[in-house]
Enzyme design. Sequence first.
Site, PDB file in Angstrom:
ATOM      1  N   ASP A   1      -1.752   4.098  -5.680  1.00 38.06           N
ATOM      2  CA  ASP A   1      -1.813   2.862  -6.467  1.00 38.06           C
ATOM      3  C   ASP A   1      -0.575   2.741  -7.365  1.00 38.06           C
ATOM      4  O   ASP A   1       0.050   1.678  -7.452  1.00 38.06           O
ATOM      5  CB  ASP A   1      -3.101   2.876  -7.308  1.00 38.06           C
ATOM      6  CG  ASP A   1      -3.155   1.725  -8.299  1.00 38.06           C
ATOM      7  OD1 ASP A   1      -3.317   0.578  -7.847  1.00 38.06           O
ATOM      8  OD2 ASP A   1      -3.014   1.978  -9.507  1.00 38.06           O
TER       9      ASP A   1
ATOM     10  N   LYS B   1       2.814   0.043  -7.217  1.00 37.34           N
ATOM     11  CA  LYS B   1       3.348  -0.711  -8.358  1.00 37.34           C
ATOM     12  C   LYS B   1       4.840  -0.416  -8.545  1.00 37.34           C
ATOM     13  O   LYS B   1       5.638  -1.318  -8.805  1.00 37.34           O
ATOM     14  CB  LYS B   1       2.554  -0.391  -9.624  1.00 37.34           C
ATOM     15  CG  LYS B   1       1.128  -0.949  -9.555  1.00 37.34           C
ATOM     16  CD  LYS B   1       0.221  -0.384 -10.641  1.00 37.34           C
ATOM     17  CE  LYS B   1      -1.201  -0.908 -10.488  1.00 37.34           C
ATOM     18  NZ  LYS B   1      -2.176  -0.185 -11.330  1.00 37.34           N
TER      19      LYS B   1
END
Lengths: 364, 364
Positions: B222, B226
């Site tokens: 995750d 980003k």
Amino acid sequence: MSAAKQVYIAIIGAGGVGKCFLSQLEALAARRPNPRLTLCYISTSKKALYNKDYTLDASSLLQDLAASTEAPLPLPRIVEYLSGAPSKVVLVDNTSSQDVADSYPAFLSRGISIVTPNKKAFSGSYQLWQDIFAAAANSGAKVYHESSVGAGLPVISTLKDLVDTGDEVTKIEGVFSGTMSFLFNSFAPVEGSGGKWSAEVKKAKELGYTEPDPRDDLNGLDVARKLTILARLAGLPVESPTSFPVQSLIPKELESVSSGDEFLQRLPEFDSQMEETKMAAQNECKVVRFVGSIDMATKVVKVGLEKFDRSHPIAALKGSDNIISFYTKRYGSNPLIIQGAGAGGEVTAMGVTSDLLKVLSQMS
Amino acid sequence: MSAAKQVYIAIIGAGGVGKCFLSQLEALAARRPNPRLTLCYISTSKKALYNKDYTLDASSLLQDLAASTEAPLPLPRIVEYLSGAPSKVVLVDNTSSQDVADSYPAFLSRGISIVTPNKKAFSGSYQLWQDIFAAAANSGAKVYHESSVGAGLPVISTLKDLVDTGDEVTKIEGVFSGTMSFLFNSFAPVEGSGGKWSAEVKKAKELGYTEPDPRDDLNGLDVARKLTILARLAGLPVESPTSFPVQSLIPKELESVSSGDEFLQRLPEFDSQMEETKMAAQNECKVVRFVGSIDMATKVVKVGLEKFDRSHPIAALKGSDNIISFYTKRYGSNPLIIQGAGAGGEVTAMGVTSDLLKVLSQMS
């Protein structure tokens, strides 16, 4: 592909911020051919460049401006001149002039958009604030002023996004002055004991962190103006930056001394007062900082000294950085925080350039 | 005053973020009559509402959707349907679906703008990234994805402003995961000794701060997604979120255990490894944090554990807050910092709503 659209740019002010903006504008025009940006007016307080066909030879702009024999047009004449441009116009006000600010409604009502770091228009009378946004709403012209608080930091855009998406701002708190930040981070550091107050003020002035007369920073009015802007954006119809409590750090006895130099010379006489304030905080394991805050529930806006735990983000600030905390319903107990340099030519001009890009993106 | 313009809104996804967005949209439509926003399509993974005249009765939308007997249209059919709308359309993708992300170029090339918190489109293959922005540039449709990094925090807009105004980003560093933030703020707090690693992971799961299987947070993907998005926006053509070093906090022996529950049960066997890491930092008077960083000069992107001084803003983070520091040429040694909640339905939906407002402001 259709032909590049044309947008005319008029600039008032070519000082520190103005010069940085000019170089950012030049780089921007080189990178982005569409819309084509054409400078059609530029002035300082003494000189101006413009002409009937709305184009300036920009090859040696600042030299040409310095050599110009034209005086700046009176503001109503600038409005007339720009209204006659063959395409849309953006006025860039890089001054801190109240006169220019007072004529925003006239520009906006003629469809001329405005981008500016000038605080005066948005922190003057509430009537002027209303006139500005009414004129913009009627004509469809845009007005952006990101750099009026925290220079290029995304303070105003963030507050607008919070409000426009329906969040409820409960409190705004922060250090809004680079000068005050530097002074208190040196005078009352989180670690170590810091210097004497008058010595820190002298040092800040020598480093160029204060206005020529440091009293113009120490009176708190600059912070009060920024608070006025944020409070109004958050929904409080604050009448003026003098309509709420603002603590001045100028000893009463020195308010009327004739010069900044005399002020600095006599300031050591009052060091014991500031030392007491520092010690009072220290006795609670805290440090003292010069902050502004807006409490939306109680509608209390205030500017002055407050004590903070050493672990508080406001206490831990470095150098001359600003910090702004937005407490809102959605963000709950931990605020949305924005921090960084809140003064300086390049970062202030960046806010203006970024505003210009927002206006351009909305020009069809 | 001319009549209100009409803009059609299509929504895919009505989960946690989707429901918050719907209520923000409803409030927005009530506050701002122009342009008139008309919902013309909404779907979950199982059901959909839409009809030939492009209007839905929104009086009991979620109930009607739950009761619908229509299955969602296949993505190419949604493109066709929306292309036939009598006015401009914005697609709101509130899913985390790779399939929906893969069809962004098809929507955009038909002039359909997109706003979304879905990371998949912008952190997948670099080819998809290029296709998305090429399609948008060609058709003039807009694509905004503020909530793909840091939820509603102004991270993407700030990075874009820095780049678009000509600043030079030198480094981006931060805590990009609310889960990792919570875990390390509890496991290795600045004051006190913190809990055992496995106990903190268990607590985080119980509080709803982790995915159903905590390994989906602990693998670092995750955060890598980003970082991929930010690196690309800053100008590094990162190939994929697996093309740079990402430290997984899942012990090798537990990578293939069958369930999250079994993982949590066996995690205490590996507490001593994490305890060693914590102690190694403590011996240098530091704390350990799970961070991502992008070094523009060396083009090194990485995700993993790093040690920070206790006074560093990354060490001082609270709760499950994110913090993102932008180091740039203009901002010098003190970065521009943005901090606050980086997850949660309301703040994620806020980023989407704010993006929608940006798209609407550019629709003439």
